[in-house]
Design a protein around this motif. Structure first.
Motif, PDB file in Angstrom:
ATOM      1  N   ILE A   1      21.773 -12.920  -4.708  1.00 55.53           N
ATOM      2  CA  ILE A   1      21.014 -14.104  -4.460  1.00 55.53           C
ATOM      3  C   ILE A   1      19.802 -13.904  -3.483  1.00 55.53           C
ATOM      4  N   THR A   2      20.183 -12.921  -2.470  1.00 50.41           N
ATOM      5  CA  THR A   2      19.291 -12.364  -1.400  1.00 50.41           C
ATOM      6  C   THR A   2      18.033 -12.092  -1.964  1.00 50.41           C
ATOM      7  N   LEU A   3      18.397 -11.060  -2.881  1.00 50.44           N
ATOM      8  CA  LEU A   3      17.061 -10.328  -3.600  1.00 50.44           C
ATOM      9  C   LEU A   3      16.210 -11.013  -4.569  1.00 50.44           C
ATOM     10  N   GLY A   4      16.841 -12.178  -4.983  1.00 52.39           N
ATOM     11  CA  GLY A   4      16.225 -13.144  -5.863  1.00 52.39           C
ATOM     12  C   GLY A   4      15.304 -14.033  -5.141  1.00 52.39           C
ATOM     13  N   ARG A   5      15.667 -14.538  -3.876  1.00 45.93           N
ATOM     14  CA  ARG A   5      14.965 -15.244  -3.000  1.00 45.93           C
ATOM     15  C   ARG A   5      13.816 -14.499  -2.566  1.00 45.93           C
ATOM     16  N   ALA A   6      14.067 -13.186  -2.144  1.00 48.56           N
ATOM     17  CA  ALA A   6      13.052 -12.255  -1.529  1.00 48.56           C
ATOM     18  C   ALA A   6      12.135 -12.119  -2.635  1.00 48.56           C
ATOM     19  N   ALA A   7      12.525 -11.883  -4.047  1.00 50.33           N
ATOM     20  CA  ALA A   7      11.370 -11.526  -4.932  1.00 50.33           C
ATOM     21  C   ALA A   7      10.564 -12.885  -5.143  1.00 50.33           C
ATOM     22  N   ALA A   8      11.061 -14.005  -5.307  1.00 52.69           N
ATOM     23  CA  ALA A   8      10.330 -15.311  -5.332  1.00 52.69           C
ATOM     24  C   ALA A   8       9.273 -15.486  -3.980  1.00 52.69           C
ATOM     25  N   ALA A   9       9.786 -15.191  -2.938  1.00 48.39           N
ATOM     26  CA  ALA A   9       9.084 -15.198  -1.939  1.00 48.39           C
ATOM     27  C   ALA A   9       7.771 -14.053  -1.756  1.00 48.39           C
ATOM     28  N   THR A  10       8.218 -12.766  -2.614  1.00 52.44           N
ATOM     29  CA  THR A  10       7.064 -11.793  -2.635  1.00 52.44           C
ATOM     30  C   THR A  10       6.067 -12.423  -3.735  1.00 52.44           C
ATOM     31  N   GLY A  11       6.497 -12.910  -4.810  1.00 53.39           N
ATOM     32  CA  GLY A  11       5.540 -13.109  -5.781  1.00 53.39           C
ATOM     33  C   GLY A  11       4.671 -14.211  -5.130  1.00 53.39           C
ATOM     34  N   ALA A  12       5.133 -15.292  -4.405  1.00 51.03           N
ATOM     35  CA  ALA A  12       4.341 -16.423  -3.966  1.00 51.03           C
ATOM     36  C   ALA A  12       3.542 -15.671  -2.780  1.00 51.03           C
ATOM     37  N   ALA A  13       4.000 -14.838  -2.095  1.00 52.06           N
ATOM     38  CA  ALA A  13       2.973 -14.192  -1.041  1.00 52.06           C
ATOM     39  C   ALA A  13       1.799 -13.208  -1.604  1.00 52.06           C
ATOM     40  N   LEU A  14       2.122 -12.715  -2.692  1.00 51.01           N
ATOM     41  CA  LEU A  14       1.312 -12.017  -3.507  1.00 51.01           C
ATOM     42  C   LEU A  14       0.065 -12.576  -4.024  1.00 51.01           C
ATOM     43  N   VAL A  15       0.412 -13.842  -4.777  1.00 48.35           N
ATOM     44  CA  VAL A  15      -0.421 -14.720  -5.163  1.00 48.35           C
ATOM     45  C   VAL A  15      -1.367 -15.471  -4.352  1.00 48.35           C
ATOM     46  N   VAL A  16      -0.669 -15.846  -3.161  1.00 46.22           N
ATOM     47  CA  VAL A  16      -1.511 -16.748  -2.318  1.00 46.22           C
ATOM     48  C   VAL A  16      -2.433 -15.746  -1.236  1.00 46.22           C
ATOM     49  N   GLY A  17      -1.738 -14.934  -0.987  1.00 41.52           N
ATOM     50  CA  GLY A  17      -2.384 -13.570  -0.128  1.00 41.52           C
ATOM     51  C   GLY A  17      -3.584 -13.036  -0.737  1.00 41.52           C
ATOM     52  N   VAL A  18      -3.505 -12.775  -2.113  1.00 40.45           N
ATOM     53  CA  VAL A  18      -4.837 -12.293  -2.818  1.00 40.45           C
ATOM     54  C   VAL A  18      -5.753 -13.488  -2.802  1.00 40.45           C
ATOM     55  N   LEU A  19      -5.495 -14.625  -3.056  1.00 40.22           N
ATOM     56  CA  LEU A  19      -6.201 -15.643  -3.187  1.00 40.22           C
ATOM     57  C   LEU A  19      -7.160 -15.741  -1.958  1.00 40.22           C
ATOM     58  N   ILE A  20      -6.368 -15.852  -0.868  1.00 37.13           N
ATOM     59  CA  ILE A  20      -6.877 -15.915   0.436  1.00 37.13           C
ATOM     60  C   ILE A  20      -8.062 -14.762   0.884  1.00 37.13           C
ATOM     61  N   GLY A  21      -7.417 -13.312   0.446  1.00 40.12           N
ATOM     62  CA  GLY A  21      -8.252 -12.156   0.887  1.00 40.12           C
ATOM     63  C   GLY A  21      -9.597 -12.365   0.073  1.00 40.12           C
ATOM     64  N   TRP A  22      -9.367 -13.001  -1.192  1.00 47.44           N
ATOM     65  CA  TRP A  22     -10.407 -12.906  -1.747  1.00 47.44           C
ATOM     66  C   TRP A  22     -11.497 -13.916  -1.447  1.00 47.44           C
ATOM     67  N   ALA A  23     -11.104 -15.126  -1.053  1.00 42.47           N
ATOM     68  CA  ALA A  23     -12.108 -16.182  -0.528  1.00 42.47           C
ATOM     69  C   ALA A  23     -12.739 -15.592   0.484  1.00 42.47           C
ATOM     70  N   ALA A  24     -11.921 -15.011   1.456  1.00 39.53           N
ATOM     71  CA  ALA A  24     -12.445 -14.548   2.907  1.00 39.53           C
ATOM     72  C   ALA A  24     -13.517 -13.161   2.579  1.00 39.53           C
ATOM     73  N   SER A  25     -13.385 -12.686   1.581  1.00 35.19           N
ATOM     74  CA  SER A  25     -14.243 -11.673   1.193  1.00 35.19           C
ATOM     75  C   SER A  25     -15.676 -11.926   0.607  1.00 35.19           C
ATOM     76  N   VAL A  26     -15.572 -12.945   0.022  1.00 36.74           N
ATOM     77  CA  VAL A  26     -16.930 -13.505  -0.947  1.00 36.74           C
ATOM     78  C   VAL A  26     -17.582 -14.593  -0.068  1.00 36.74           C
ATOM     79  N   SER A  27     -16.914 -15.473   0.936  1.00 38.79           N
ATOM     80  CA  SER A  27     -17.545 -16.475   1.571  1.00 38.79           C
ATOM     81  C   SER A  27     -17.155 -16.547   3.278  1.00 38.79           C
ATOM     82  N   ALA A  28     -18.519 -16.332   4.019  1.00 37.53           N
ATOM     83  CA  ALA A  28     -18.372 -16.284   5.467  1.00 37.53           C
ATOM     84  C   ALA A  28     -17.573 -17.657   5.944  1.00 37.53           C
ATOM     85  N   VAL A  29     -17.861 -18.636   5.108  1.00 34.60           N
ATOM     86  CA  VAL A  29     -17.598 -20.271   5.484  1.00 34.60           C
ATOM     87  C   VAL A  29     -16.102 -19.832   5.412  1.00 34.60           C
TER      88      VAL A  29
END
Length: 265
Positions: A58-86
């Protein structure tokens, strides 16, 4: 680095830690400081009755779901911050809030607002881990050699080929390192969130063991989650490392295109 010497050093450290733990447990009640043997006995009991496998899954399943969400959102945020100063300026306060907000405060607030809900564990864990992925992604994208970008533009490579053969090999290693750290960290944060907000999982089992003064079981759960976090970290680094190798041209590809009858002159 010599593998036998490395393993010898790791084994020596483990032996020293177990010996020190055993010394601290001498003359003490198991409710205060269980010995390694008592902890192992409790761990075996949890394994035999199936509790360990169920709660850990149960714990590993929740951690896996959270990791997937963090990777998707984090990559999108990081990409946006790298291509636009605004976008970078807009996201800066949000990153500061997420990095400075103690997870325990977020957990307490969500419990007050929504009650005890297993989804809180996923939300909290993903929120805590997202800034790490975003920072790694931004730094990796900004570190891509501009000459390689110019070369790709001069060769008129398509966007897909630029990502696969120019940006991907440069950006993937830092993100892989972040993914391993995020995955193992997500396991630990998930346990903390479950301790206060979930009716099941390793965190809930630890809370029950604490309430009933079952300290050997508490230590057994602690060792289990430490081992799980290490295994998750190593497994993700290995799997993603193998996958990323597909994007790196190997010597075999070069030699395969070299005529067999070519001779050095």
């Amino acid at each position: 680095m010599s593998a036998p010497r490395y393993l010898l050093g790791a084994a020596a450290c483990i032996v020293a830690l177990v010996a020190g733990w055993h010394q601290l447990s001498l003359g003490r009640s198991p409710a205060v400081m269980p010995s390694p043997a008592e902890t192992l006995t409790a761990w075996w009991g949890l394994l035999v009755d199936g509790t360990l496998a169920v709660e850990l899954a149960i714990t590993l399943g929740r951690a896996a779901a959270a990791t997937g969400a963090a990777l998707v959102v984090g990559v999108l945020i990081g990409w946006a911050a790298s291509v636009s100063a605004v976008a970078d300026g807009f996201l800066a306060p949000l990153r500061a809030i997420l990095q400075g907000l103690p997870p325990i405060v977020l957990i307490v607030c969500l419990v007050l607002w929504f009650g005890s809900d297993p989804a809180i564990t996923i939300v909290v864990t993903a929120t805590v881990m997202t800034p790490l992925v975003a920072a790694a992604t931004t730094a990796a994208l900004r570190a891509v050699d501009p000459h390689l970008r110019e070369l790709a533009a001069g060769l008129r490579l398509s966007r897909t080929r630029r990502i696969m053969f120019v940006i991907g090999p440069a950006v993937l290693p830092p993100i892989v390192g972040a993914a391993g750290a995020v995955a193992s960290g997500a396991v630990r944060v998930a346990v903390m969130a479950e301790l206060l907000s979930a009716p099941d999982g390793v965190g809930a089992a630890i809370a029950q063991a604490r309430t009933l003064l079952q300290t050997p079981e508490l230590f057994a759960w602690a060792l289990t989650i430490i081992s799980a976090a290490l295994v998750v970290d190593v497994a993700i680094r290995f799997l993603v490392g193998r996958w990323s190798a597909l994007f790196s041209p190997g010597e075999g590809a070069v030699s395969a295109r070299t005529p067999a009858d070519t001779k050095s002159r």
